[in-house]
Design a protein around this motif. Structure first.
Motif, PDB file in Angstrom:
ATOM      1  N   ALA A  12     -29.047  13.606   7.153  1.00 35.03           N
ATOM      2  CA  ALA A  12     -27.896  12.704   7.202  1.00 35.03           C
ATOM      3  C   ALA A  12     -27.490  12.292   5.787  1.00 35.03           C
ATOM      4  O   ALA A  12     -26.289  12.219   5.470  1.00 35.03           O
ATOM      5  N   LYS A  13     -28.473  12.053   4.946  1.00 33.87           N
ATOM      6  CA  LYS A  13     -28.173  11.692   3.554  1.00 33.87           C
ATOM      7  C   LYS A  13     -27.582  12.866   2.785  1.00 33.87           C
ATOM      8  O   LYS A  13     -26.711  12.693   1.929  1.00 33.87           O
ATOM      9  N   LEU A  14     -28.047  14.064   3.095  1.00 37.69           N
ATOM     10  CA  LEU A  14     -27.520  15.252   2.421  1.00 37.69           C
ATOM     11  C   LEU A  14     -26.040  15.457   2.731  1.00 37.69           C
ATOM     12  O   LEU A  14     -25.278  15.928   1.883  1.00 37.69           O
ATOM     13  N   LYS A  15     -25.638  15.107   3.924  1.00 32.57           N
ATOM     14  CA  LYS A  15     -24.220  15.221   4.282  1.00 32.57           C
ATOM     15  C   LYS A  15     -23.373  14.291   3.411  1.00 32.57           C
ATOM     16  O   LYS A  15     -22.270  14.650   2.991  1.00 32.57           O
ATOM     17  N   GLU A  16     -23.900  13.112   3.128  1.00 31.65           N
ATOM     18  CA  GLU A  16     -23.174  12.176   2.259  1.00 31.65           C
ATOM     19  C   GLU A  16     -23.175  12.680   0.814  1.00 31.65           C
ATOM     20  O   GLU A  16     -22.165  12.580   0.111  1.00 31.65           O
ATOM     21  N   LEU A  17     -24.301  13.223   0.388  1.00 34.26           N
ATOM     22  CA  LEU A  17     -24.385  13.736  -0.979  1.00 34.26           C
ATOM     23  C   LEU A  17     -23.457  14.934  -1.182  1.00 34.26           C
ATOM     24  O   LEU A  17     -22.984  15.186  -2.297  1.00 34.26           O
ATOM     25  N   ALA A  18     -23.192  15.652  -0.101  1.00 36.33           N
ATOM     26  CA  ALA A  18     -22.297  16.801  -0.194  1.00 36.33           C
ATOM     27  C   ALA A  18     -20.897  16.375  -0.627  1.00 36.33           C
ATOM     28  O   ALA A  18     -20.180  17.144  -1.287  1.00 36.33           O
ATOM     29  N   HIS A  19     -20.501  15.154  -0.291  1.00 41.65           N
ATOM     30  CA  HIS A  19     -19.191  14.646  -0.711  1.00 41.65           C
ATOM     31  C   HIS A  19     -19.154  14.444  -2.224  1.00 41.65           C
ATOM     32  O   HIS A  19     -18.115  14.669  -2.854  1.00 41.65           O
ATOM     33  N   ILE A  20     -20.268  14.001  -2.803  1.00 43.25           N
ATOM     34  CA  ILE A  20     -20.333  13.854  -4.262  1.00 43.25           C
ATOM     35  C   ILE A  20     -20.242  15.223  -4.924  1.00 43.25           C
ATOM     36  O   ILE A  20     -19.531  15.404  -5.921  1.00 43.25           O
ATOM     37  N   ALA A  21     -20.960  16.199  -4.361  1.00 43.67           N
ATOM     38  CA  ALA A  21     -20.909  17.554  -4.904  1.00 43.67           C
ATOM     39  C   ALA A  21     -19.488  18.102  -4.851  1.00 43.67           C
ATOM     40  O   ALA A  21     -19.010  18.729  -5.808  1.00 43.67           O
ATOM     41  N   GLU A  22     -18.810  17.844  -3.764  1.00 44.11           N
ATOM     42  CA  GLU A  22     -17.419  18.310  -3.621  1.00 44.11           C
ATOM     43  C   GLU A  22     -16.532  17.662  -4.673  1.00 44.11           C
ATOM     44  O   GLU A  22     -15.661  18.311  -5.265  1.00 44.11           O
ATOM     45  N   LYS A  23     -16.768  16.386  -4.924  1.00 44.80           N
ATOM     46  CA  LYS A  23     -15.987  15.672  -5.937  1.00 44.80           C
ATOM     47  C   LYS A  23     -16.216  16.255  -7.329  1.00 44.80           C
ATOM     48  O   LYS A  23     -15.297  16.273  -8.165  1.00 44.80           O
ATOM     49  N   LEU A  24     -17.434  16.754  -7.575  1.00 47.67           N
ATOM     50  CA  LEU A  24     -17.762  17.330  -8.878  1.00 47.67           C
ATOM     51  C   LEU A  24     -17.476  18.832  -8.932  1.00 47.67           C
ATOM     52  O   LEU A  24     -17.774  19.483  -9.939  1.00 47.67           O
ATOM     53  N   SER A  25     -16.915  19.367  -7.848  1.00 46.41           N
ATOM     54  CA  SER A  25     -16.606  20.804  -7.756  1.00 46.41           C
ATOM     55  C   SER A  25     -17.847  21.669  -7.956  1.00 46.41           C
ATOM     56  O   SER A  25     -17.845  22.657  -8.693  1.00 46.41           O
ATOM     57  N   CYS A  26     -18.921  21.294  -7.307  1.00 45.74           N
ATOM     58  CA  CYS A  26     -20.157  22.070  -7.368  1.00 45.74           C
ATOM     59  C   CYS A  26     -20.791  22.100  -5.991  1.00 45.74           C
ATOM     60  O   CYS A  26     -20.356  21.406  -5.067  1.00 45.74           O
ATOM     61  N   SER A  27     -21.825  22.906  -5.832  1.00 42.24           N
ATOM     62  CA  SER A  27     -22.541  22.956  -4.566  1.00 42.24           C
ATOM     63  C   SER A  27     -23.607  21.862  -4.535  1.00 42.24           C
ATOM     64  O   SER A  27     -23.968  21.296  -5.573  1.00 42.24           O
ATOM     65  N   LEU A  28     -24.123  21.584  -3.347  1.00 39.11           N
ATOM     66  CA  LEU A  28     -25.174  20.577  -3.216  1.00 39.11           C
ATOM     67  C   LEU A  28     -26.444  20.976  -3.978  1.00 39.11           C
ATOM     68  O   LEU A  28     -27.037  20.127  -4.660  1.00 39.11           O
ATOM     69  N   PRO A  29     -26.878  22.247  -3.915  1.00 39.57           N
ATOM     70  CA  PRO A  29     -28.043  22.635  -4.719  1.00 39.57           C
ATOM     71  C   PRO A  29     -27.813  22.440  -6.216  1.00 39.57           C
ATOM     72  O   PRO A  29     -28.724  22.011  -6.934  1.00 39.57           O
ATOM     73  N   GLN A  30     -26.616  22.732  -6.700  1.00 44.73           N
ATOM     74  CA  GLN A  30     -26.323  22.538  -8.128  1.00 44.73           C
ATOM     75  C   GLN A  30     -26.391  21.064  -8.493  1.00 44.73           C
ATOM     76  O   GLN A  30     -26.910  20.703  -9.552  1.00 44.73           O
ATOM     77  N   LEU A  31     -25.886  20.211  -7.621  1.00 48.59           N
ATOM     78  CA  LEU A  31     -25.968  18.765  -7.854  1.00 48.59           C
ATOM     79  C   LEU A  31     -27.424  18.323  -7.914  1.00 48.59           C
ATOM     80  O   LEU A  31     -27.816  17.539  -8.795  1.00 48.59           O
ATOM     81  N   ALA A  32     -28.250  18.835  -6.990  1.00 49.08           N
ATOM     82  CA  ALA A  32     -29.653  18.428  -6.928  1.00 49.08           C
ATOM     83  C   ALA A  32     -30.418  18.847  -8.188  1.00 49.08           C
ATOM     84  O   ALA A  32     -31.235  18.085  -8.716  1.00 49.08           O
ATOM     85  N   ILE A  33     -30.140  20.034  -8.694  1.00 50.26           N
ATOM     86  CA  ILE A  33     -30.838  20.527  -9.886  1.00 50.26           C
ATOM     87  C   ILE A  33     -30.386  19.760 -11.126  1.00 50.26           C
ATOM     88  O   ILE A  33     -31.211  19.369 -11.963  1.00 50.26           O
ATOM     89  N   ALA A  34     -29.078  19.537 -11.244  1.00 48.96           N
ATOM     90  CA  ALA A  34     -28.563  18.767 -12.382  1.00 48.96           C
ATOM     91  C   ALA A  34     -29.108  17.344 -12.357  1.00 48.96           C
ATOM     92  O   ALA A  34     -29.383  16.743 -13.407  1.00 48.96           O
ATOM     93  N   TRP A  35     -29.258  16.805 -11.166  1.00 46.40           N
ATOM     94  CA  TRP A  35     -29.809  15.455 -11.009  1.00 46.40           C
ATOM     95  C   TRP A  35     -31.232  15.395 -11.549  1.00 46.40           C
ATOM     96  O   TRP A  35     -31.612  14.419 -12.205  1.00 46.40           O
ATOM     97  N   CYS A  36     -32.028  16.427 -11.299  1.00 43.73           N
ATOM     98  CA  CYS A  36     -33.400  16.462 -11.822  1.00 43.73           C
ATOM     99  C   CYS A  36     -33.404  16.472 -13.346  1.00 43.73           C
ATOM    100  O   CYS A  36     -34.258  15.846 -13.981  1.00 43.73           O
ATOM    101  N   LEU A  37     -32.447  17.181 -13.934  1.00 41.37           N
ATOM    102  CA  LEU A  37     -32.417  17.341 -15.387  1.00 41.37           C
ATOM    103  C   LEU A  37     -31.930  16.102 -16.121  1.00 41.37           C
ATOM    104  O   LEU A  37     -31.972  16.056 -17.348  1.00 41.37           O
TER     105      LEU A  37
END
Length: 386
Positions: A306-331
């Protein structure tokens, strides 16, 4: 004053097909002489506090402008590593070893051409085939442009075997798995120091150790004039935060221990492929990963989706995929030297490497939005976000 030493291929390069027996026949002391030369340079470099490879700079110059790859020090050591590294290739399909080699070579080539210089190996990767796969790919790459790491359980014996199987004279970093409670810490630190003094590795790190264990190893090293660890391999992703964000930053600032993180996509959960259950072809459907299936199907697993669905909206706003957002977040964490990627096919790896382009978009505001959705930000005295 900082002094850097270059490690060239001369006398250290892995022999190509057919050359090994010829070298042994014409020069029986080649291997020992090469190891002795490397050990001498390594020990001098360590005493002066820095060691770099001649070709790291060239790799960076030729790729960074095109790919955006960033390079960071491994902890507070002098070794520079790409902020994204390649770990378990997850190449299990296929009935013939040649098929596995072909996929592995594609993945390693994509990573290398994208500026990745950190390649993490282990005897258990790829169903026990990784070392052979790595050797097949290594022969087409210049050894001195790579930072090769490996993990060990039985320190000396296992490392010698791994080096022989991969036809390497040394690895750059050797990681010790979490120590047995019955093994004295002094024994572990002495063994890792011996490995470095023998020229089999330049640095050593820990894997899945607690902050207390790492601090004990550092204290033992200082007490007996031994070599301390420079980094810890730790799991880190949206749903696993406490250790990397609370415990390890303190060690980074106090004793210079950095983080090489793994599983940025939480064993594939963050990709969204388990949103509607467990596909038959997925890892979670395999018998050894029953624990992962149970985790996905649990109540906590449903909340995470359920949280991933919400995070997907942030990824869409940044024009990236959810996995790309997750990896950049780690860095975004200053103590993370590199994030290890595990990939099973070229398209997946290419997508994940695209996280480099997302790093500049990870502003404090975006990080706050992610924290708000996750609701699991650890309480700390400092804010370790960039």
């Amino acid at each position: 004053m900082q002094v850097s030493f270059a490690c060239t291929d001369h006398g250290l390069k892995a022999p190509r097909n057919g050359e090994h027996s010829k070298q042994n026949a014409t020069s029986p002391n080649t291997t020992s002489q090469a190891r002795a030369r490397f050990r001498t340079v390594a020990l001098i470099a360590r005493s002066l506090g820095s060691f770099t490879h001649r070709y790291h700079h060239n790799l960076k110059e030729s790729t960074a402008k095109l790919t955006g790859m960033k390079y960071r020090n491994l902890g507070k050591s002098g070794l520079r590593v790409s902020c994204l590294g390649l770990g378990d290739l997850e190449v299990h399909e296929g009935n013939f070893f040649s098929c596995l080699c072909q996929v592995a070579e594609q993945l390693m080539t994509i990573a290398y051409e994208s500026g990745v210089n950190l390649f993490d190996t282990a005897e258990v990767y790829s169903g026990g085939n990784f070392e052979a796969l790595f050797l097949a790919c290594l022969l087409s790459l210049r050894r001195s442009s790579l930072v090769i790491t490996t993990k060990l359980v039985c320190v000396c014996g296992c490392l010698k075997g791994s080096l022989q199987r991969m036809q390497l004279e040394y690895v750059d970093v050797v990681f010790a798995n979490r120590p047995d409670s019955n093994t004295p810490m002094e024994e572990i630190v002495r063994a890792m120091t011996h490995v470095i003094n023998q020229g089999m590795s330049m640095y050593w790190g820990t894997s899945r150790w607690s902050a207390m264990e790492i601090m004990e190893a550092y204290s033992v090293a200082r007490q007996f004039n031994l070599i301390p660890p420079v980094c810890e391999q730790a799991e880190y992703h949206f749903f696993q935060r406490d250790k990397v964000e609370i415990q390890l930053p303190e060690l980074y600032h106090k004793i210079g221990v950095g983080v090489v993180s793994w599983s940025p996509l939480a064993c594939g959960i963050i990709t969204g492929k388990y949103e509607n259950g467990v596909p038959e072809s997925s890892r979670a459907s395999m018998k050894p990963y029953q624990w992962l299936r149970e985790k996905i199907m649990s109540e906590d697993g449903r909340k995470q989706h359920a949280k991933l669905k919400e995070l997907a909206h942030i990824a869409e706003k940044l024009s990236c995929s959810l996995p790309q957002l997750a990896i950049a977040w780690c860095l975004r964490n200053e103590g993370v030297s590199s994030v290890l990627l595990g990939s099973s096919n070229p398209s997946q790896l290419t997508e994940n490497l695209g996280a480099i382009q997302v790093i500049p978009k990870m502003t404090a505001g975006i990080a706050s939005e992610v924290d708000h959705i996750l609701g699991n930000r650890p309480h700390s005295k400092k804010d370790y976000h960039h």
